[in-house]
Write a protein that holds these residues in place. Structure first.
Motif, PDB file in Angstrom:
ATOM      1  N   TRP A   1      -8.382   3.573   1.908  1.00  0.00           N
ATOM      2  CA  TRP A   1      -7.788   2.894   0.769  1.00  0.00           C
ATOM      3  C   TRP A   1      -7.824   3.769  -0.489  1.00  0.00           C
ATOM      4  O   TRP A   1      -7.408   4.918  -0.434  1.00  0.00           O
TER       5      TRP A   1
ATOM      6  N   TRP B   1       0.813  -1.208   0.000  1.00  0.00           N
ATOM      7  CA  TRP B   1       0.000   0.000   0.000  1.00  0.00           C
ATOM      8  C   TRP B   1       0.849   1.262   0.000  1.00  0.00           C
ATOM      9  O   TRP B   1       0.424   2.295  -0.522  1.00  0.00           O
TER      10      TRP B   1
ATOM     11  N   LEU C   1      -7.803  -1.953  -5.986  1.00  0.00           N
ATOM     12  CA  LEU C   1      -6.941  -1.945  -4.818  1.00  0.00           C
ATOM     13  C   LEU C   1      -5.602  -2.573  -5.164  1.00  0.00           C
ATOM     14  O   LEU C   1      -5.427  -3.182  -6.224  1.00  0.00           O
TER      15      LEU C   1
END
Length: 478
Positions: A421, A33, A177
């Motif tokens: 996110w 991430w 994602l």
């Protein structure tokens, strides 16, 4: 007055990358991430979790906030990138942080619920194939061994992984994602390896006598728009991919036949399954963590929708590959993320879990609503819509308990606004408002309402309005 069973655990939930910040502190190494969020075009306005809520440095303040709220339980995740070095050796500074956090929770009478993996795969593991590489499942089990071995005297409720569907299909099939792939065959392989990592980690926790073991899974009841055969078939397939693919594996030791048949030609897909994998994946659990945000309605017909219906943002290439579209009635209330608000089907999915899969203790490990909350000129954050949302969903849980479902606790999402996110800092899910520029915490109206619910171990139906905090109360958290 609706009262919940004695000993019901009222809590809140967060995850490491969404709140901790301190991206390079004390030996933390990059996660997928960190890389994904810093890639142009992947997140809202290029926002990242580099600082987030700065919880890594403000954890004591946040623990006091939890105590003020009256929490009985708190779910947090343990960043794999903090707890081990690249060669797998323990990173004591990272482990010490989670020890301080867990001990601080216990000192305040709050039960720690720790998630071992919540989307933040070390980038060094991703560089070796990530969840497409079977070896990653074994590396997760090693992380589980390091963490539970170090913290089992302070944490006794462990969740192995969070939302395998979201990680695999939104990360590998739709690309929304991390790691941003767009291949359904890869999504199936990633899902299997995630589940294998869950099973191996569950066995590790058991072998180490580290406490109770479960996992957190997002479930969405799926209904057909009409009883037309195309709609019914579409709903069955969407349910198969969203729900049964994971529940059948965990509790029945097999993948659904209809899903296997639908995806039989995809590679790597189900070809990654090896002998005894399903036995490992179906390792018995002590409890089940259920994340619930919405129910889904789908159609399997092409062309214009009937009057009164519209397509929703939940329609992705995954659904279209199944011949399905997510739809919603035009008069249906939705969140700022376009998710339908459907508390009526929450009881349904809880009862279905008990009947079709397992009659074991259940904790609601996430449930909440995104809003565009703002601070009033008086310094107060009013969010009556969140209170209504939570009230309706708590009523649904109470109905499920009355039907015999062993719901033992409710951990709302989330304690505070955080990095959502790919959506960045736009949607706000918290009971506490976070001014990300100053890191000031402001308890919202829903915070005070939830504190009253916890104190009463129940609520006043149908829609309760709380004590309104005044300006002076809000200033206390600046």
């Amino acid at each position: 007055m609706i009262r919940f069973p004695e000993g019901f655990l009222w809590g809140a939930a967060t995850s490491a990358y969404q709140i901790e910040g301190a991206a390079s502190a004390d030996g933390r190494r990059p996660s997928v991430w960190d890389v994904f969020a810093h890639t142009p075009g992947k997140t809202f306005h290029g926002q990242t979790g580099d600082i987030a809520c700065d919880h890594y440095r403000r954890w004591e303040q946040d623990l006091d906030l939890m105590a003020e709220l009256g929490l009985k339980a708190y779910r947090f995740s343990i960043a794999w990138t903090r707890t081990t070095h690249e060669d797998g050796r323990p990173n004591q500074r990272g482990l010490d942080f989670y020890r301080r956090l867990a001990e601080g929770l216990r000192d305040r009478g709050i039960v720690p619920f720790a998630t071992l993996y919540h989307f933040d795969l070390p980038q060094s593991v991703e560089d070796k194939g990530g969840w497409l590489n079977r070896d990653t499942a074994y590396r997760l089990a090693e992380h589980a061994q390091v963490v539970t071995g170090a913290l089992k005297d302070t944490v006794d409720h462990w969740m192995t992984i969070n939302e395998a569907y979201v990680e695999s299909f939104l990360g590998y099939a739709t690309g929304e994602l991390s790691p941003g792939h767009q291949d359904t065959g890869e999504a199936l392989a990633a899902a299997h390896h995630l589940l294998l990592g869950h099973g191996l980690s569950a066995q590790t926790i058991r072998e180490g006598n580290a406490g109770k073991v479960g996992l957190a899974t997002s479930l969405s009841p799926v209904h057909p728009m009409t009883q037309a055969p195309a709609d019914v078939a579409a709903a069955r397939l969407v349910d198969g991919v969203n729900n049964r693919l994971f529940l059948d594996a965990i509790f029945k030791g097999t993948y659904p036949t209809d899903v296997q048949e639908r995806y039989a030609d995809l590679r790597p897909g189900f070809t990654v399954v090896q002998d005894r994998d399903m036995e490992v994946i179906s390792t018995p659990l002590d409890f089940f963590g259920l994340n619930f945000y919405y129910g889904r309605t789908v159609t399997g017909t092409d062309g214009d929708l009937p009057s009164g219906w519209a397509e929703t943002p939940l329609s992705t290439p995954v659904e279209r590959d199944l011949g399905a579209r997510d739809v919603v009635r035009t008069d249906q209330e939705t969140t700022v993320m376009g998710w339908p608000i459907t508390p009526n089907v929450f009881t349904e999915i809880l009862c279905r879990f008990k009947t079709d899969f397992a009659d074991i203790p259940v904790y609601i490990t996430e449930n909440g609503v995104s809003l565009h909350d703002q601070v009033s000129p008086e310094g107060v954050v009013h969010d009556p819509e969140r209170i209504d949302f939570l009230t309706l969903h708590l009523n649904a849980i109470h109905n499920a308990i009355a039907e015999g479902v062993q719901v033992k606790g409710y951990l709302t999402w989330s304690l505070m606004d955080n990095f959502e996110w790919a959506q960045g800092y736009g949607p706000r899910f918290g009971l506490t408002y976070v001014d990300f520029g100053t890191q000031r915490r402001i308890p919202k109206t829903s915070f005070h309402w939830y504190r009253d619910v916890i104190a009463r171990n129940g609520l006043n139906p149908p829609l309760a309005r709380p004590h309104e905090p005044d300006q002076e109360e809000a200033k206390q958290h600046g």
